[in-house]
Write an enzyme that holds these catalytic residues in place. Structure first.
Site, mmCIF file in Angstrom:
data_model
loop_
_atom_site.group_PDB
_atom_site.id
_atom_site.type_symbol
_atom_site.label_atom_id
_atom_site.label_comp_id
_atom_site.label_asym_id
_atom_site.label_seq_id
_atom_site.Cartn_x
_atom_site.Cartn_y
_atom_site.Cartn_z
ATOM 1 N N ASP A 165 -11.842 -21.256 -17.093
ATOM 2 C CA ASP A 165 -12.239 -21.233 -15.667
ATOM 3 C C ASP A 165 -12.991 -19.963 -16.376
ATOM 4 O O ASP A 165 -12.542 -19.216 -17.317
ATOM 5 C CB ASP A 165 -11.262 -21.039 -15.454
ATOM 6 C CG ASP A 165 -11.654 -21.268 -13.720
ATOM 7 O OD1 ASP A 165 -13.303 -21.263 -13.032
ATOM 8 O OD2 ASP A 165 -11.051 -21.551 -12.249
ATOM 9 N N ILE A 168 -14.713 -13.063 -12.476
ATOM 10 C CA ILE A 168 -14.656 -11.762 -12.340
ATOM 11 C C ILE A 168 -13.720 -10.723 -11.670
ATOM 12 O O ILE A 168 -12.990 -11.096 -10.943
ATOM 13 C CB ILE A 168 -15.808 -11.031 -11.934
ATOM 14 C CG1 ILE A 168 -17.246 -11.918 -12.230
ATOM 15 C CG2 ILE A 168 -17.249 -10.297 -11.791
ATOM 16 C CD1 ILE A 168 -18.718 -12.346 -11.554
ATOM 17 N N HIS A 169 -13.808 -9.944 -12.749
ATOM 18 C CA HIS A 169 -13.000 -8.852 -12.411
ATOM 19 C C HIS A 169 -13.691 -7.655 -12.959
ATOM 20 O O HIS A 169 -14.023 -7.401 -13.675
ATOM 21 C CB HIS A 169 -11.694 -8.808 -12.868
ATOM 22 C CG HIS A 169 -11.029 -10.517 -13.266
ATOM 23 N ND1 HIS A 169 -9.838 -10.859 -12.284
ATOM 24 C CD2 HIS A 169 -10.570 -11.600 -13.487
ATOM 25 C CE1 HIS A 169 -9.480 -12.065 -12.651
ATOM 26 N NE2 HIS A 169 -10.029 -12.394 -13.394
ATOM 27 N N ARG A 170 -12.719 -6.371 -11.909
ATOM 28 C CA ARG A 170 -13.766 -5.302 -12.831
ATOM 29 C C ARG A 170 -12.535 -4.222 -14.099
ATOM 30 O O ARG A 170 -11.515 -5.223 -14.448
ATOM 31 C CB ARG A 170 -12.259 -4.312 -11.465
ATOM 32 C CG ARG A 170 -11.265 -3.232 -11.289
ATOM 33 C CD ARG A 170 -11.198 -2.095 -10.348
ATOM 34 N NE ARG A 170 -9.612 -1.892 -9.996
ATOM 35 C CZ ARG A 170 -9.142 -1.562 -9.037
ATOM 36 N NH1 ARG A 170 -10.020 -1.505 -7.749
ATOM 37 N NH2 ARG A 170 -8.193 -0.752 -8.745
ATOM 38 N N GLY A 187 -3.782 -15.349 -6.912
ATOM 39 C CA GLY A 187 -5.173 -16.247 -6.886
ATOM 40 C C GLY A 187 -6.203 -16.243 -7.754
ATOM 41 O O GLY A 187 -6.459 -17.891 -8.653
ATOM 42 N N GLU A 233 -15.877 -23.609 -13.056
ATOM 43 C CA GLU A 233 -17.181 -22.737 -12.198
ATOM 44 C C GLU A 233 -18.472 -23.175 -13.059
ATOM 45 O O GLU A 233 -19.971 -22.782 -12.390
ATOM 46 C CB GLU A 233 -17.171 -21.633 -11.321
ATOM 47 C CG GLU A 233 -15.782 -22.068 -9.950
ATOM 48 C CD GLU A 233 -14.800 -21.682 -10.570
ATOM 49 O OE1 GLU A 233 -13.671 -21.511 -9.916
ATOM 50 O OE2 GLU A 233 -14.616 -21.276 -11.319
ATOM 51 N N GLU A 289 -15.511 0.080 -4.387
ATOM 52 C CA GLU A 289 -14.559 -1.044 -3.679
ATOM 53 C C GLU A 289 -16.108 -2.205 -2.626
ATOM 54 O O GLU A 289 -16.318 -1.395 -1.954
ATOM 55 C CB GLU A 289 -13.282 -1.367 -3.367
ATOM 56 C CG GLU A 289 -12.864 -1.662 -4.977
ATOM 57 C CD GLU A 289 -13.033 -3.057 -5.741
ATOM 58 O OE1 GLU A 289 -13.415 -3.406 -5.572
ATOM 59 O OE2 GLU A 289 -12.019 -2.883 -7.395
#
Length: 491
Positions: A165, A168-170, A187, A233, A289
């Site tokens: 998979d 996107i993360h910070r 999640g 995705e 954010e």
């Protein structure tokens, strides 16, 4: 021009077909606060503090401390521009993406010779290796915890290598070979894989891919229930472009990388290791954010130990996004719109015509549903649609319901319906004590001790601006003559 879709092909197409939508500058810019500060005025939009505006995507060709590297920001910071990039009407992007989710085209693996992402390779055992000098990651404000990767696509798999998979993360650059990554609990699929590795006390191999075709970036932001665990995705991007995303074996870890990315970071998410996100600044803040506030620094983010950085040879592009900008709105909002539309079409077919997650909610906190009532039995169906959206997407906080004659993409039209087809004593529905997004600063017990027991809970709001079926004849908008050739009067 490449025969395959990648970021460079997309930018060439955009510059040729819509030159006002893309601008490149050779002015020197400092990635430490100045770069984001400049784009704030030019095109950030969203929930960025005013003054801001909608504007072109901006390429910085001259970045202080990073000769030969370019930084791109704002590519998706306009819904109309997203439509141009996908060659599709921006009004119906939700259904367009749903079709891609339903008919994915899986990625393929190519040879090293066909992977421009590996044209230049830097390994951690090189004496001068320092990720902070290789990756032109901006520090978006003077209060950030450090330089952040905000548009890096993390690719990972479960231990059995049966599921892969991208999310996107910070990610903050902490030192020369260490990245702090914030994986929101409960999640993201990469988080589920990382937990599996941690239980086995093994490091999890991953790649972080930066500078991508926006079909890849946008497609990757789908979440459950639309794309359950095990749904990669990258297949969405393949369907959008009608060509599979190309992968290549990483150089130093047993994982795949996106073969046409501009930059790739290879490394491991370390088991049972956590670190203070703002360990280098102690500001207490992470980065801006999507709700429009500086996120609080997490005291215990997970740790990536970097093993290599690779990039393209000719002026590689570091792609970035401002958290509260309209770019984030579209990244988060358009896939959520698609998911809500798919869900409501299955449960109450034909009753929700379209969905829009506007900038006011950062793409996650608010949605507008366009309702189609056809008979007296449809009265109340609009509120069921709202409940369906809340049930599937816990981050959603406000739903506004409007009739089909309202333009959901025009907030003046939406607020008009709230003022003329709405009575507060009967058209407001409040659902207390539910889960929501932890970055909303009002979701803390001190703000509402009655219904918020722990941080991250919220009351949900439905504003029902639809006309009751039996009163439709009393709410017909002023009927102007339909003129087909009105444009001639502007010539």
């Amino acid at each position: 021009m490449s025969d395959y879709y990648d970021l460079r092909r997309v930018l060439k197409e955009l510059a040729a077909e819509a030159p006002k939508q893309y601008h490149a500058t050779d002015e020197l810019v400092d990635p430490n606060a100045e770069l984001a500060g400049v784009y704030r005025y030019i095109g950030a939009g969203g929930t960025v503090k005013r003054p801001t505006q909608a504007g072109p995507a901006l390429m910085f060709n001259n970045v202080k401390g990073f000769a030969g590297t370019r930084v791109l920001i704002g590519l998706l910071a306009s819904r109309k521009r997203v439509g141009l990039l996908f060659h599709h009407d921006y009004h119906t992007l939700g259904q367009f993406l749903n079709d891609a989710v339903d008919h994915p085209l899986n990625p393929v693996t190519v040879s090293e010779a066909d992977a421009p992402a590996h044209e230049v390779i830097h390994k951690v055992d090189d004496p001068d290796f320092d990720i902070r000098k290789l990756i032109a990651a901006p520090t978006n404000t003077e209060y950030d915890a450090g330089p952040y990767i905000t548009m890096g696509l993390v690719y990972g798999s479960n231990r059995a290598k049966t599921k892969s998979d991208v999310t996107i993360h910070r990610m903050v650059l902490e030192d020369k070979d260490t990245i702090g990554i914030y994986i929101m609990p409960g999640g993201r699929h990469i988080g589920a894989f990382a937990e599996e590795y941690e239980q086995a006390n093994e490091p999890m191999p991953i790649t972080v891919n930066i500078g991508l075709d926006p079909a890849i970036t946008l497609g990757a932001t789908f979440e459950p229930p639309t794309t359950p665990l095990g749904y990669n995705e990258l297949g969405v991007a393949g369907a959008i472009r009608q060509e599979p995303v190309q992968l290549v074996d990483a150089i130093t870890v047993a994982e795949k990388a996106i073969a046409r990315s501009e930059f790739t970071i290879e490394g491991y998410i370390m088991p049972h290791q956590r670190m203070q996100e703002d360990i280098n600044t102690n500001t207490g803040k992470a980065m801006p954010e999507f709700p429009g506030y500086d996120g609080d620094a997490n005291p215990a983010v997970q740790v990536i130990k970097v093993t290599a950085v690779t990039h393209r040879q000719d002026q590689p592009i570091m792609q970035t996004v401002i958290g509260p900008s309209e770019e984030h709105v579209n990244l988060a909002g358009i896939p959520t719109e698609a998911s809500i539309l798919e869900l409501t079409n299955k449960a109450i077919p034909g009753k929700v015509l379209n969905v829009y997650n506007p900038p006011a909610g950062g793409g996650k906190l608010m949605t507008i549903l366009q309702i189609h009532k056809t008979n007296p039995a449809d009265e109340g169906i609009q509120r069921q649609a709202a409940l369906l959206a809340f049930a599937a997407f816990k981050e959603l906080k406000t739903v506004i319901l409007v009739d089909e004659d309202v333009d959901i993409f025009d907030m003046n039209d939406v607020i008009w319906t709230v003022n003329t087809r709405f009575q507060a004593d009967q058209d407001i529905v409040v659902l207390p004590g539910m889960r929501n997004h932890p970055l909303d600063p009002s979701e803390r017990p001190a703000y509402d001790p009655k219904s918020i027991r722990v941080q991250g809970m919220s009351s949900k709001l439905i504003l029902d601006g639809t006309v009751p079926w039996d009163m439709k004849a009393q709410f017909i908008r002023a009927r102007f003559k339909e003129v087909q050739d009105w444009r001639k009067y502007l010539q």
